[in-house]
Enzyme design. Structure first.
Site, PDB file in Angstrom:
ATOM      1  N   GLY A 173       9.290  -6.906  39.638  1.00  0.00           N
ATOM      2  CA  GLY A 173       9.431  -8.310  40.010  1.00  0.00           C
ATOM      3  C   GLY A 173       8.126  -9.051  39.839  1.00  0.00           C
ATOM      4  O   GLY A 173       8.087 -10.179  39.327  1.00  0.00           O
TER       5      GLY A 173
ATOM      6  N   TYR B 252      23.841   2.205  47.016  1.00  0.00           N
ATOM      7  CA  TYR B 252      23.033   1.562  45.976  1.00  0.00           C
ATOM      8  C   TYR B 252      23.836   1.424  44.682  1.00  0.00           C
ATOM      9  O   TYR B 252      23.868   0.353  44.066  1.00  0.00           O
ATOM     10  CB  TYR B 252      21.766   2.384  45.732  1.00  0.00           C
ATOM     11  CG  TYR B 252      20.884   1.844  44.642  1.00  0.00           C
ATOM     12  CD1 TYR B 252      20.046   0.755  44.877  1.00  0.00           C
ATOM     13  CD2 TYR B 252      20.880   2.425  43.370  1.00  0.00           C
ATOM     14  CE1 TYR B 252      19.227   0.251  43.869  1.00  0.00           C
ATOM     15  CE2 TYR B 252      20.072   1.924  42.361  1.00  0.00           C
ATOM     16  CZ  TYR B 252      19.241   0.843  42.619  1.00  0.00           C
ATOM     17  OH  TYR B 252      18.439   0.346  41.615  1.00  0.00           O
TER      18      TYR B 252
ATOM     19  N   GLY C  50      12.056 -11.024  45.060  1.00  0.00           N
ATOM     20  CA  GLY C  50      11.373  -9.734  45.191  1.00  0.00           C
ATOM     21  C   GLY C  50      10.205  -9.611  44.238  1.00  0.00           C
ATOM     22  O   GLY C  50       9.987  -8.563  43.627  1.00  0.00           O
ATOM     23  N   ALA C  51       9.410 -10.683  44.118  1.00  0.00           N
ATOM     24  CA  ALA C  51       8.372 -10.743  43.086  1.00  0.00           C
ATOM     25  C   ALA C  51       6.985 -10.370  43.567  1.00  0.00           C
ATOM     26  O   ALA C  51       6.018 -10.555  42.836  1.00  0.00           O
ATOM     27  CB  ALA C  51       8.341 -12.153  42.490  1.00  0.00           C
ATOM     28  N   ASN C  52       6.858  -9.836  44.767  1.00  0.00           N
ATOM     29  CA  ASN C  52       5.515  -9.534  45.261  1.00  0.00           C
ATOM     30  C   ASN C  52       4.984  -8.187  44.768  1.00  0.00           C
ATOM     31  O   ASN C  52       3.799  -7.893  44.900  1.00  0.00           O
ATOM     32  CB  ASN C  52       5.479  -9.565  46.795  1.00  0.00           C
ATOM     33  CG  ASN C  52       6.423  -8.570  47.421  1.00  0.00           C
ATOM     34  OD1 ASN C  52       7.620  -8.850  47.514  1.00  0.00           O
ATOM     35  ND2 ASN C  52       5.925  -7.409  47.843  1.00  0.00           N
ATOM     36  N   SER C  53       5.862  -7.339  44.184  1.00  0.00           N
ATOM     37  CA  SER C  53       5.412  -6.028  43.707  1.00  0.00           C
ATOM     38  C   SER C  53       6.340  -5.529  42.614  1.00  0.00           C
ATOM     39  O   SER C  53       7.393  -6.113  42.340  1.00  0.00           O
ATOM     40  CB  SER C  53       5.373  -5.013  44.864  1.00  0.00           C
ATOM     41  OG  SER C  53       6.687  -4.810  45.374  1.00  0.00           O
ATOM     42  N   GLY C  54       5.941  -4.407  41.972  1.00  0.00           N
ATOM     43  CA  GLY C  54       6.794  -3.739  40.999  1.00  0.00           C
ATOM     44  C   GLY C  54       7.153  -4.600  39.801  1.00  0.00           C
ATOM     45  O   GLY C  54       6.389  -5.463  39.369  1.00  0.00           O
TER      46      GLY C  54
ATOM     47  N   SER D 191      21.573  -1.593  37.302  1.00  0.00           N
ATOM     48  CA  SER D 191      21.085  -0.231  37.050  1.00  0.00           C
ATOM     49  C   SER D 191      22.169   0.567  36.343  1.00  0.00           C
ATOM     50  O   SER D 191      23.369   0.321  36.519  1.00  0.00           O
ATOM     51  CB  SER D 191      20.708   0.451  38.362  1.00  0.00           C
ATOM     52  OG  SER D 191      20.477   1.836  38.160  1.00  0.00           O
TER      53      SER D 191
END
Length: 414
Positions: A137, A293, A131-135, A260
């Site tokens: 990550g 979640y 999940g490294a394409n945004s945020g 979390s």
């Protein structure tokens, strides 16, 4: 035997920093004392703070306590074949007064990922960030790459992943980054990713399980499981299983699970106290996105702890973490309530660089070498919920996860 420093553990904050000529040591039963080499004397109290301290917990796997010819305690790291007079547990000390816990932690909620990596060289290290394409990550992958690591951005959307690698290369042309497709909602995709990565014949020193979904409506994956449970937990579980041999052969290696604080507000056991699959992958009429979640985040910690128990004997450690409070990211787009809450709380939230700090700390901090099975918040070790600490629940979740994967992979092979 000359006294050897254990890199990382002698870096302290200003209060605990020792004056020149002083050295910190520990006794056989864990009490710290301080040696003044200038005046050739020792004392129990810290020369600056006047506090007495002791280390807590067992020695990390592979470490052994010995005594030299002068009666001084030293420590042997059999995995890395080194010795030191500094107790490897010095990163986690408590005051003599149990009501006043003390930590040598030098970072806090304002620390950024780049702060932690200052002066750190990661050349030769290989990392995967899901999940490294945004945020956070992306900030995690970017921070590692800008410090020399070879980073694989493992993402569901390959076009966005390629955009992300392009941004990093624009910042530093020599960065070693590449994008690979990984859809955690498909066990077949996880299998294909692992096969493609292994075909590169690269080591794997850092595996960061960062990808996740939040606030999504009820939907079943192609593997017939509720999507939040599969993307946030089971997909990562299978990924680690498939890359386990590579991690072990690359040891020392680390797995980092992004969890979390919301893990505290849920349960995954039924009234009889047993792990309940129907709570993990509920029917549509029993589904609440926030609860799904929270349960998946509890699974992250349980999985991390059990993984550490199983792989730490092979030089692979695992830790879980909470990245920060209500950071604005792509996660919020799935649920309008989260968008409203973020707008109200924005003055109190972290930046993405601050949000990536604890992940980077768990992945690279020298003082955590060989240490796992822990939970961190704001780069500081803290206790997760009681349920997250249950070995019985962790084992039950592991066995359930294995069964779910085997049933589905077996079905696809037919």
């Amino acid at each position: 035997m000359a006294a050897l420093k254990y890199a990382g553990l002698d870096d302290t904050d200003s209060e605990d920093e020792l004056p020149p000529g002083w050295e910190e040591r520990s006794t056989k039963d864990g009490w710290l004392y301080y040696a003044n080499h200038v005046e050739e004397k020792t004392q129990w109290e810290h020369p600056k703070t006047g506090k007495r301290k002791r280390v807590v917990g067992d020695l990390p796997y592979g470490w052994e306590q010995e005594t030299d010819e002068n009666g001084h305690i030293y420590f042997v790291d059999h995995l890395n074949k080194r010795t030191t007079y500094l107790d490897p547990r010095l990163a986690f000390t408590v005051d003599d007064n149990p009501l006043k816990p003390s930590s040598r932690q030098k970072y806090d909620g304002n620390t950024t990922a780049m702060d932690i990596l200052q002066g750190c060289g990661l050349t030769g290290k290989v990392a995967i960030v899901t999940g490294a394409n945004s945020g956070i990550g992306f900030e995690t992958a970017r921070s590692l790459a800008l410090h020399g690591a070879h980073v694989v951005l493992a993402c569901r959307n390959i076009a966005r992943a390629n955009e992300a690698t392009g941004k990093i290369l624009e910042e530093w042309q020599k960065a070693k980054v590449e994008a690979m497709i990984l859809d955690l909602s498909s066990l077949r995709s996880v299998q294909q990713f692992a096969k493609a990565f292994k075909a590169k014949n690269l080591p794997l020193h850092i595996l960061i399980c960062n990808a996740g979904v939040f606030g999504t409506p009820w939907v079943l994956t192609v593997d017939d499981l509720e999507s939040t449970f599969q993307v946030n937990h089971l997909g990562h579980f299978y990924l680690v299983q498939l890359l386990q041999d590579t991690l072990c052969h690359s040891a020392p290696a680390r797995v980092v699970m992004v969890s979390s604080e919301s893990h505290r507000y849920t349960d995954i056991k039924n009234a009889s106290g047993k792990l309940d699959f129907n709570l993990l992958s509920p029917l549509k009429r029993e589904y609440w996105s926030m609860l799904a979640y929270n349960r998946s985040k509890l699974c992250n910690i349980l999985f991390s702890n059990e993984l550490n128990r199983r792989l730490s004997p092979h030089g692979v450690t695992s830790n879980a973490l909470h990245p920060g409070n209500m950071m604005y990211s792509a996660l919020h787009q799935s649920w309008w309530v989260y968008t409203v809450l973020f707008t109200l709380a924005r003055p109190f939230t972290k930046s993405m660089q601050q949000g990536a700090a604890t992940t980077i700390y768990c992945a690279t901090a020298p003082e955590l070498e060989g240490l796992g099975g822990m939970y961190f918040n704001n780069c500081c070790r803290c206790s997760p919920s009681q349920q997250a600490q249950s070995e019985v629940t962790a084992v039950a979740l592991w066995e359930l996860s294995e069964r779910l994967v085997q049933e589905r992979i077996g079905r696809q092979a037919q």
